[in-house]
Design a protein around this motif. Structure first.
Motif, PDB file in Angstrom:
ATOM      1  N   TYR A  21       0.844  -1.208   0.000  1.00  0.00           N
ATOM      2  CA  TYR A  21       0.000   0.000   0.000  1.00  0.00           C
ATOM      3  C   TYR A  21       0.876   1.255   0.000  1.00  0.00           C
ATOM      4  CZ  TYR A  21      -3.995   2.996   0.957  1.00  0.00           C
ATOM      5  OH  TYR A  21      -4.973   3.968   0.849  1.00  0.00           O
ATOM      6  N   GLN A  22       1.938   1.256   0.809  1.00  0.00           N
ATOM      7  CA  GLN A  22       2.848   2.405   0.835  1.00  0.00           C
ATOM      8  C   GLN A  22       3.470   2.624  -0.543  1.00  0.00           C
ATOM      9  OE1 GLN A  22       3.197   4.271   3.669  1.00  0.00           O
ATOM     10  NE2 GLN A  22       1.796   2.878   4.717  1.00  0.00           N
ATOM     11  N   PHE A  23       3.984   1.523  -1.109  1.00  0.00           N
ATOM     12  CA  PHE A  23       4.693   1.605  -2.385  1.00  0.00           C
ATOM     13  C   PHE A  23       3.766   2.006  -3.527  1.00  0.00           C
ATOM     14  CE2 PHE A  23       6.374  -0.779  -6.189  1.00  0.00           C
ATOM     15  CZ  PHE A  23       7.421   0.086  -6.439  1.00  0.00           C
ATOM     16  N   LYS A  24       2.602   1.374  -3.587  1.00  0.00           N
ATOM     17  CA  LYS A  24       1.685   1.633  -4.699  1.00  0.00           C
ATOM     18  C   LYS A  24       1.086   3.042  -4.642  1.00  0.00           C
ATOM     19  CE  LYS A  24       2.065  -2.221  -6.939  1.00  0.00           C
ATOM     20  NZ  LYS A  24       2.692  -2.215  -8.276  1.00  0.00           N
ATOM     21  N   THR A  25       0.774   3.528  -3.462  1.00  0.00           N
ATOM     22  CA  THR A  25       0.249   4.897  -3.381  1.00  0.00           C
ATOM     23  C   THR A  25       1.330   5.914  -3.739  1.00  0.00           C
ATOM     24  OG1 THR A  25       0.645   4.892  -0.967  1.00  0.00           O
ATOM     25  CG2 THR A  25      -1.602   4.392  -1.724  1.00  0.00           C
ATOM     26  N   MET A  26       2.596   5.591  -3.414  1.00  0.00           N
ATOM     27  CA  MET A  26       3.691   6.470  -3.855  1.00  0.00           C
ATOM     28  C   MET A  26       3.786   6.496  -5.370  1.00  0.00           C
ATOM     29  SD  MET A  26       7.815   6.126  -3.629  1.00  0.00           S
ATOM     30  CE  MET A  26       7.749   5.115  -5.110  1.00  0.00           C
ATOM     31  N   MET A  27       3.709   5.313  -5.983  1.00  0.00           N
ATOM     32  CA  MET A  27       3.820   5.238  -7.436  1.00  0.00           C
ATOM     33  C   MET A  27       2.674   5.973  -8.133  1.00  0.00           C
ATOM     34  SD  MET A  27       6.641   3.874  -8.199  1.00  0.00           S
ATOM     35  CE  MET A  27       6.325   3.820  -9.965  1.00  0.00           C
ATOM     36  N   ILE A  28       1.482   5.936  -7.567  1.00  0.00           N
ATOM     37  CA  ILE A  28       0.360   6.683  -8.142  1.00  0.00           C
ATOM     38  C   ILE A  28       0.691   8.164  -8.181  1.00  0.00           C
ATOM     39  CG2 ILE A  28      -2.001   7.491  -7.659  1.00  0.00           C
ATOM     40  CD1 ILE A  28      -2.650   4.666  -6.699  1.00  0.00           C
ATOM     41  N   GLU A  51      -3.104   3.685 -14.246  1.00  0.00           N
ATOM     42  CA  GLU A  51      -4.417   3.042 -14.089  1.00  0.00           C
ATOM     43  C   GLU A  51      -4.276   1.687 -13.396  1.00  0.00           C
ATOM     44  OE1 GLU A  51      -5.668   2.986 -18.123  1.00  0.00           O
ATOM     45  OE2 GLU A  51      -6.371   5.072 -18.125  1.00  0.00           O
ATOM     46  N   GLY A  52      -3.212   0.964 -13.710  1.00  0.00           N
ATOM     47  CA  GLY A  52      -2.970  -0.322 -13.071  1.00  0.00           C
ATOM     48  C   GLY A  52      -2.674  -0.177 -11.588  1.00  0.00           C
ATOM     49  N   GLU A  53      -1.901   0.842 -11.218  1.00  0.00           N
ATOM     50  CA  GLU A  53      -1.574   1.063  -9.807  1.00  0.00           C
ATOM     51  C   GLU A  53      -2.824   1.437  -9.013  1.00  0.00           C
ATOM     52  OE1 GLU A  53       2.725   1.007  -9.347  1.00  0.00           O
ATOM     53  OE2 GLU A  53       1.106  -0.384  -9.752  1.00  0.00           O
ATOM     54  N   VAL A  54      -3.697   2.223  -9.617  1.00  0.00           N
ATOM     55  CA  VAL A  54      -4.950   2.603  -8.952  1.00  0.00           C
ATOM     56  C   VAL A  54      -5.790   1.363  -8.661  1.00  0.00           C
ATOM     57  CG1 VAL A  54      -7.157   3.811  -9.253  1.00  0.00           C
ATOM     58  CG2 VAL A  54      -5.016   4.948  -9.887  1.00  0.00           C
ATOM     59  N   ARG A  55      -5.855   0.444  -9.614  1.00  0.00           N
ATOM     60  CA  ARG A  55      -6.632  -0.784  -9.409  1.00  0.00           C
ATOM     61  C   ARG A  55      -6.057  -1.625  -8.271  1.00  0.00           C
ATOM     62  NH1 ARG A  55      -6.789  -0.751 -15.139  1.00  0.00           N
ATOM     63  NH2 ARG A  55      -5.030  -2.227 -15.240  1.00  0.00           N
ATOM     64  N   ILE A  56      -4.734  -1.702  -8.201  1.00  0.00           N
ATOM     65  CA  ILE A  56      -4.098  -2.498  -7.153  1.00  0.00           C
ATOM     66  C   ILE A  56      -4.377  -1.892  -5.776  1.00  0.00           C
ATOM     67  CG2 ILE A  56      -1.881  -3.211  -6.167  1.00  0.00           C
ATOM     68  CD1 ILE A  56      -2.777  -4.882  -8.535  1.00  0.00           C
ATOM     69  N   VAL A  57      -4.308  -0.580  -5.668  1.00  0.00           N
ATOM     70  CA  VAL A  57      -4.582   0.072  -4.383  1.00  0.00           C
ATOM     71  C   VAL A  57      -6.020  -0.187  -3.945  1.00  0.00           C
ATOM     72  CG1 VAL A  57      -4.846   2.320  -3.242  1.00  0.00           C
ATOM     73  CG2 VAL A  57      -2.786   1.824  -4.571  1.00  0.00           C
ATOM     74  N   LYS A  58      -6.942  -0.170  -4.886  1.00  0.00           N
ATOM     75  CA  LYS A  58      -8.335  -0.488  -4.556  1.00  0.00           C
ATOM     76  C   LYS A  58      -8.455  -1.922  -4.059  1.00  0.00           C
ATOM     77  CE  LYS A  58     -10.573   2.792  -7.716  1.00  0.00           C
ATOM     78  NZ  LYS A  58     -11.425   2.952  -8.928  1.00  0.00           N
ATOM     79  N   GLU A  59      -7.714  -2.840  -4.673  1.00  0.00           N
ATOM     80  CA  GLU A  59      -7.741  -4.239  -4.251  1.00  0.00           C
ATOM     81  C   GLU A  59      -7.151  -4.399  -2.850  1.00  0.00           C
ATOM     82  OE1 GLU A  59      -6.181  -8.620  -5.868  1.00  0.00           O
ATOM     83  OE2 GLU A  59      -6.056  -6.851  -7.173  1.00  0.00           O
ATOM     84  N   ILE A  63      -9.105  -5.689   0.661  1.00  0.00           N
ATOM     85  CA  ILE A  63      -8.630  -6.770   1.525  1.00  0.00           C
ATOM     86  C   ILE A  63      -8.600  -6.311   2.981  1.00  0.00           C
ATOM     87  CG2 ILE A  63      -6.641  -8.217   2.115  1.00  0.00           C
ATOM     88  CD1 ILE A  63      -5.927  -8.249  -0.865  1.00  0.00           C
ATOM     89  N   LEU A  64      -8.057  -5.115   3.203  1.00  0.00           N
ATOM     90  CA  LEU A  64      -7.966  -4.591   4.569  1.00  0.00           C
ATOM     91  C   LEU A  64      -9.345  -4.340   5.165  1.00  0.00           C
ATOM     92  CD1 LEU A  64      -4.993  -2.111   4.021  1.00  0.00           C
ATOM     93  CD2 LEU A  64      -4.939  -4.187   5.418  1.00  0.00           C
ATOM     94  N   GLU A  65     -10.244  -3.765   4.367  1.00  0.00           N
ATOM     95  CA  GLU A  65     -11.584  -3.486   4.861  1.00  0.00           C
ATOM     96  C   GLU A  65     -12.339  -4.771   5.177  1.00  0.00           C
ATOM     97  OE1 GLU A  65     -13.194  -0.972   1.819  1.00  0.00           O
ATOM     98  OE2 GLU A  65     -12.415   0.872   2.760  1.00  0.00           O
ATOM     99  N   ASN A  66     -12.135  -5.811   4.361  1.00  0.00           N
ATOM    100  CA  ASN A  66     -12.781  -7.100   4.634  1.00  0.00           C
ATOM    101  C   ASN A  66     -12.279  -7.719   5.933  1.00  0.00           C
ATOM    102  OD1 ASN A  66     -14.369  -7.052   2.330  1.00  0.00           O
ATOM    103  ND2 ASN A  66     -12.890  -8.190   1.092  1.00  0.00           N
ATOM    104  N   GLU A  67     -11.044  -7.377   6.313  1.00  0.00           N
ATOM    105  CA  GLU A  67     -10.475  -7.875   7.563  1.00  0.00           C
ATOM    106  C   GLU A  67     -10.763  -6.929   8.727  1.00  0.00           C
ATOM    107  OE1 GLU A  67      -8.810 -10.790   7.972  1.00  0.00           O
ATOM    108  OE2 GLU A  67      -9.239 -11.247   5.870  1.00  0.00           O
ATOM    109  N   GLN A  68     -11.519  -5.852   8.432  1.00  0.00           N
ATOM    110  CA  GLN A  68     -11.825  -4.819   9.430  1.00  0.00           C
ATOM    111  C   GLN A  68     -10.546  -4.212   9.999  1.00  0.00           C
ATOM    112  OE1 GLN A  68     -14.474  -6.842  12.212  1.00  0.00           O
ATOM    113  NE2 GLN A  68     -16.258  -6.301  10.971  1.00  0.00           N
ATOM    114  N   ALA A  69      -9.558  -4.068   9.129  1.00  0.00           N
ATOM    115  CA  ALA A  69      -8.275  -3.463   9.502  1.00  0.00           C
ATOM    116  C   ALA A  69      -8.226  -2.023   9.021  1.00  0.00           C
ATOM    117  CB  ALA A  69      -7.123  -4.252   8.891  1.00  0.00           C
TER     118      ALA A  69
END
Length: 337
Positions: A21-28, A51-59, A63-69
């Motif tokens: 998440y840190q890396f991908k948001t930086m790349m965006i 566009e690919g990095e945005v999709r990965i961050v959403k994914e 995952i984190l939200e599904n884990e209530q993290a």
């Protein structure tokens, strides 16, 4: 138990998602600046990557939200300024992305071997394949443009040679008499030269744009370390009558307007320092000539110290987000009821 939604994330998987998440948001944020270019070919490549990095961050967020993290802060729109002059020219943009693809391939491959839950393994594998594809595509583009210099050539072997003398792997590291470099050793030296040549320009641009004096001085020190590495590794090649690969394509512009926050630039620098430290260790481990591991170890010490100094600056300026950590059992036990 095979259903990923019902299998708890392990500590390593939480760390993987957090780091991604840190890396991908930086790349965006970086790509938001890079993709605003007049070069149509580069713009197409960079926009697709964005566009690919945005999709990965959403994914990752899902995952984190599904884990209530809690979802990390990472890097937001506050870490990039739009409609500002370009900090690097269009050739450097692609050189940078190629360098980050190298970093990504290494990290993703490691993550794939640290993952156990099916969806995390699948994500790591997809990211590894994607990074390899990005590296291949951009390498081809830069070679076609004539802006990427290939490593030097040596004569191809005509017969199998067997090592017959202990001198091949022993001897005094600083002795004047050294055997010629082998192909693997040449490869690791050239890898270090290429990466640090790009690092010189990155640190130049970051130093020009930094607002914090501490960050500016840190980038200038990083530039000098990168220059030292390029010089010393090139000298080793020249001692074996091998010309070091050098390219001047891709550089910082004359802009002093920061497109990125100091926080983002410091994080990116620390990330590359960590990667450089690992590369030096690997280069030394695969070098059989005794002077090379010693040289790599000395350079690794400089990089380690530099990375540690960068961490201190980030902490002092509240730029370092704390990774998830295990519970402090002593604190919980002693906590007042």
């Amino acid at each position: 138990m095979g259903d990923s939604q019902h299998v708890q994330l392990t500590a390593t998987e939480i760390g993987i998602i957090w780091s991604l998440y840190q890396f991908k948001t930086m790349m965006i944020r970086v790509l938001e600046h890079f993709k605003e270019t007049d070069d149509k070919e580069s713009q197409k490549i960079l926009t697709k990557l964005y566009e690919g990095e945005v999709r990965i961050v959403k994914e990752l967020t899902a995952i984190l939200e599904n884990e209530q993290a809690i979802v990390p802060i990472g890097f937001t729109e506050q870490d990039v300024r739009k409609d500002v002059p370009r900090l690097f020219d269009q050739d450097f943009d692609l050189m940078y992305i190629r360098t980050m693809a190298k970093v990504s391939i290494g990290y993703y491959a490691l993550y794939s071997t640290m993952s156990y839950r099916k969806d995390i393994r699948s994500l790591s594998n997809r990211l590894t394949k994607h990074a390899q594809k990005v590296y291949d595509n951009i390498t081809e583009v830069l070679l076609n443009r004539g802006t990427l210099v290939r490593p030097p050539h040596i004569s191809v072997p005509k017969e199998v040679e067997i090592v017959k003398d202990q001198k091949y792997i022993s001897g005094f590291p600083f002795s004047q008499e050294k055997r010629p470099l082998n192909a693997m050793e040449i490869g690791h030296l050239c890898y270090g030269i290429e990466t640090n040549t790009a690092g010189i320009q990155l640190m130049t641009g970051y130093a020009q744009a930094a607002r914090s004096k501490a960050a500016k001085n840190h980038f200038l020190k990083g530039k000098e370390i990168a220059k030292k590495i390029v010089t010393e590794l090139s000298d080793i090649l020249l001692q074996s009558d091998i010309q070091a690969p050098v390219t001047w394509a891709g550089k910082a512009t004359d802009s002093i307007t920061p497109p990125f926050s100091d926080k983002l630039m410091m994080y990116n620098t620390n990330l590359l320092s960590t990667f450089g430290l690992g590369s030096n260790v690997i280069g030394g481990a695969f070098s059989l000539r005794p002077d090379l591991p010693v040289k790599m170890a000395m350079l690794a010490k400089d990089i380690f110290t530099y990375s540690k100094e960068g961490g201190k600056i980030m902490i002092e300026n509240n730029w370092m987000e704390e990774p998830p950590q295990a519970e402090n059992r002593n604190e919980l036990i002693n906590k007042e009821k």
